[in-house]
Design a protein around this motif. Structure first.
Motif, PDB file in Angstrom:
ATOM      1  N   VAL A 270       0.864  -1.175   0.000  1.00 39.66           N
ATOM      2  CA  VAL A 270       0.000   0.000   0.000  1.00 39.66           C
ATOM      3  C   VAL A 270       0.900   1.225   0.000  1.00 39.66           C
ATOM      4  CG1 VAL A 270      -1.653   1.358   1.328  1.00 39.66           C
ATOM      5  CG2 VAL A 270      -1.946  -1.106   1.133  1.00 39.66           C
ATOM      6  N   GLY A 271       0.678   2.093  -0.974  1.00 41.23           N
ATOM      7  CA  GLY A 271       1.509   3.285  -1.054  1.00 41.23           C
ATOM      8  C   GLY A 271       1.272   4.048  -2.335  1.00 41.23           C
ATOM      9  N   HIS A 272       2.284   4.807  -2.732  1.00 42.65           N
ATOM     10  CA  HIS A 272       2.199   5.727  -3.857  1.00 42.65           C
ATOM     11  C   HIS A 272       3.078   5.215  -4.997  1.00 42.65           C
ATOM     12  CE1 HIS A 272       0.557   8.648  -0.894  1.00 42.65           C
ATOM     13  NE2 HIS A 272       1.449   8.094  -0.097  1.00 42.65           N
ATOM     14  N   TYR A 273       2.601   5.377  -6.225  1.00 41.49           N
ATOM     15  CA  TYR A 273       3.436   5.069  -7.385  1.00 41.49           C
ATOM     16  C   TYR A 273       4.621   6.043  -7.375  1.00 41.49           C
ATOM     17  CZ  TYR A 273      -1.119   3.225  -9.007  1.00 41.49           C
ATOM     18  OH  TYR A 273      -2.325   2.587  -9.114  1.00 41.49           O
ATOM     19  N   MET A 274       5.812   5.537  -7.703  1.00 45.15           N
ATOM     20  CA  MET A 274       6.994   6.384  -7.609  1.00 45.15           C
ATOM     21  C   MET A 274       7.951   6.077  -8.752  1.00 45.15           C
ATOM     22  SD  MET A 274      10.391   6.118  -6.524  1.00 45.15           S
ATOM     23  CE  MET A 274      10.370   4.716  -5.409  1.00 45.15           C
ATOM     24  N   ILE A 275       8.524   7.137  -9.338  1.00 45.30           N
ATOM     25  CA  ILE A 275       9.533   6.978 -10.379  1.00 45.30           C
ATOM     26  C   ILE A 275      10.503   8.152 -10.319  1.00 45.30           C
ATOM     27  CG2 ILE A 275       8.148   8.154 -12.158  1.00 45.30           C
ATOM     28  CD1 ILE A 275       9.326   6.106 -14.181  1.00 45.30           C
TER      29      ILE A 275
END
Length: 462
Positions: A270-275
Motif C-alpha cells: 500500500v503506497g504511492h506510485y513512484m519513479i
C-alpha cells in the motif's frame, strides 16, 4: 489538550477560491525571536486538514495525515520536529488536497481547510491570514473520478511546478506574488470535537521491484485522463523477453526498444506510485498499479475503477510520487513519444504502513498452513493505515462487520490496541437515523466481549 481557544487561536484557512479538485500549498516562515538563545526543545506542531496534508520543514518531509472522516469529530496530529541547527529561520510548507463534487467513501464532505498550531519555546505561530497559499497548477483539471469511492484521477504536468517545488523550500521572493490565505467562514459549524490522533503515525519506505518484464507499446495512448486505465489494459503489447530480476542497468539498456515495463514488487503493498528519471520536457509517462496479472499482463482497469496516473516531465532529473495511494503488487509504466533521451534511476512503491511488530508466532510443519499464517499477517499489516481499510484499491474504507475482527487481530497479534480503540470510539460518533439505528453492521455479542476486555485492559493500566 484540544486545538481550541488559546491566547493565539488558530483559524481554519483555505485558498481565496475553492474549486472541486484542489491542491493548495500553504507556506509560512518561522523566525527565532532571539537567534542567540539556547535551543528551546523540539518544535511542537498540531495540525489537521479537511482531507490529506503533507508537511515539509526546510524541504524535509515530516508527516502526512490526518485520520480524516467526520469533520464533527476532527482528529489532529500532534507532531514534534527539531529546529534545524544553526538556522535562524525555518521554511514551513504544507500541501493539502481537498476534493468536492465527488464521492469518497471514507469522508463526510466539508469545506476545504487547514488548521495549524506551532510552538517553539515562547514562539507561537497559528494558521491565519498571514499565511501565503497557492493553487497548484501541476494537477490538470478537470479530470475523471478514479471510481465510485476514491475521488479524482491525477494528471500531473511537472513543467508547471512553481519555483522552489523541487526541494519543497520556498523563499520570500518565491511567494511574493502568492495570495494570502483566507479564513473559512462558519468554520465552527463545520469542524468540532477536536481529538488527538488515536492511531499511529505511518512510516514511509521506498520499495523497489524484485522482477520486471519489458514490452513495446506502439500506441499513442489515451487522449483523456479518464480513458488511460482502460487504454493501458486493452492496448497491444509486444513482449520483449520474459520476466527477469529487477536491475536498473538492464532496464535502461532496453529503453531504446522498450517503452513499457511491468514491475513485480513481490507482494501486495500500500503506497504511492513512484519513479525517478532524467528526461526531456514533455515526455508523457503513464503509471498504473494492479493487484493481479491477467493473460500474463497487469489487470489495470478492474471493476470500473481507474488505477492510472499520468505524468508529464520537465527537463532534467526529477522524481515523482503520486499524491493518491493504492494497493498494488504490479506497477506498469508506459513512456509515450520516444525513449531515446530517457534514463530511469528509480521506480517502485513509496510504501506507507503502520509501525507494527509481530508479537505472536506460529510454526507448522505444513508449508501451506505456514504460508496462510504469513498471508494473514501481511493482510493485517497493509490494512492498518490512518484508519482501518477493508480494501486498499477500489474502496479504501472500512466495512464495519470485518473491522471488529481486524482490529482485534491487530491487538492480539501485534500488540497494537489503537485501531480497536479507534473502532470502538467511532460508534460514539456514528449518527443515528430516525429509527435509532446506525448505518453500519455491528456484531453485538462479539463486540460486547471486546468492550469488556478493553475495559479490563484500561483498568489494568490505571
Amino acid at each position: 489538550p484540544p486545538m481550541a481557544k488559546r491566547a493565539a487561536e488558530p483559524q481554519w484557512i483555505w485558498s481565496p477560491h475553492e474549486t472541486d479538485n484542489q491542491y493548495v500549498l500553504f507556506t509560512r516562515t518561522l523566525r527565532l525571536p532571539e537567534p542567540d538563545a539556547p535551543p528551546a526543545g523540539p518544535l511542537r506542531i498540531r495540525i489537521t486538514a479537511s482531507h490529506h496534508y503533507v508537511l515539509y520543514l526546510n524541504g524535509r518531509y515530516v508527516a502526512r495525515g490526518p485520520v480524516h472522516g467526520d469533520p464533527a469529530w476532527c482528529q489532529y496530529d500532534d507532531l514534534q520536529a527539531e529546529w534545524p541547527e544553526g538556522e535562524e529561520r525555518v521554511s514551513l510548507a504544507i500541501l493539502v488536497h481537498h476534493a468536492r463534487g465527488t464521492h469518497i467513501a471514507s469522508i463526510i464532505p466539508s469545506r476545504g481547510g487547514l488548521l495549524v498550531q506551532i510552538q517553539y519555546g515562547d514562539l507561537q505561530v497559528v494558521s491565519d491570514e498571514n499565511w501565503k497559499c497557492l493553487d497548484l497548477p501541476m494537477w490538470r483539471q478537470p479530470v475523471s473520478q478514479r471510481g465510485w469511492a476514491l475521488g479524482y484521477c491525477e494528471d500531473y504536468d511537472a513543467r508547471r511546478e512553481p519555483a522552489g517545488w523541487a526541494h519543497k523550500r520556498f523563499t520570500d521572493r518565491d511567494t511574493a506574488r502568492w495570495p494570502s490565505a483566507v479564513a473559512v467562514r462558519d468554520a465552527e459549524r463545520i469542524w468540532g470535537g477536536y481529538t488527538s490522533r488515536m492511531t499511529p503515525m505511518l512510516e514511509r519506505h521506498n520499495t523497489a521491484p524484485v522482477a520486471m518484464r519489458a514490452w513495446r507499446a506502439p500506441g499513442a495512448g489515451a487522449e483523456e485522463m479518464g480513458d488511460v486505465s482502460l487504454y493501458c489494459d486493452e492496448e497491444v503489447l509486444e513482449p520483449l523477453g520474459e520476466w527477469q530480476d529487477f536491475d536498473l542497468e538492464a532496464l535502461n539498456a532496453h529503453l531504446p526498444r522498450a517503452n513499457a515495463w511491468t514491475f513485480d514488487l513481490g507482494e501486495e503493498l500500500v503506497g504511492h506510485y513512484m519513479i525517478g528519471l532524467e528526461a526531456p520536457a514533455g515526455t508523457v509517462i503513464e503509471i498504473s498499479g494492479a493487484e493481479l496479472l491477467r493473460d500474463g499482463r497487469p489487470w489495470i482497469f478492474r471493476k470500473g475503477t481507474r488505477y492510472s496516473v499520468r505524468y508529464t516531465t520537465r527537463a532534467g532529473a526529477q522524481r515523482f510520487a503520486s499524491f493518491s495511494w493504492s494497493g498494488f503488487r504490479y506497477l506498469h509504466v508506459v513512456i509515450r513519444g520516444g525513449t531515446e533521451d530517457v534514463g530511469i534511476a528509480q521506480v517502485g512503491c513509496l510504501e506507507k504502513r503502520a509501525p507494527l511488530t509481530l508479537k505472536q508466532s506460529f510454526h507448522s510443519p505444513d508449508e501451506d498452513m505456514q504460508r496462510i499464517f504469513g498471508m494473514c499477517q501481511h493482510t493485517l499489516a497493509v490494512g492498518a493505515q490512518e484508519h482501518l481499510i477493508d480494501c486498499p484499491t477500489r474502496e479504501q474504507a472500512q466495512y464495519w462487520g470485518d473491522g471488529v475482527f481486524i482490529a482485534q487481530s491487530l491487538w492480539k497479534g501485534f500488540g497494537e490496541p489503537a485501531y480497536l480503540q479507534w473502532y470502538l470510539e467511532c460508534f460514539l460518533h456514528v449518527p443515528f437515523n430516525e429509527h435509532g439505528q446506525i448505518n453500519c453492521l455491528l456484531v453485538s455479542s462479539h463486540l460486547k466481549g471486546i468492550i469488556a476486555k478493553t475495559g479490563e485492559t484500561s483498568a489494568g493500566k490505571g
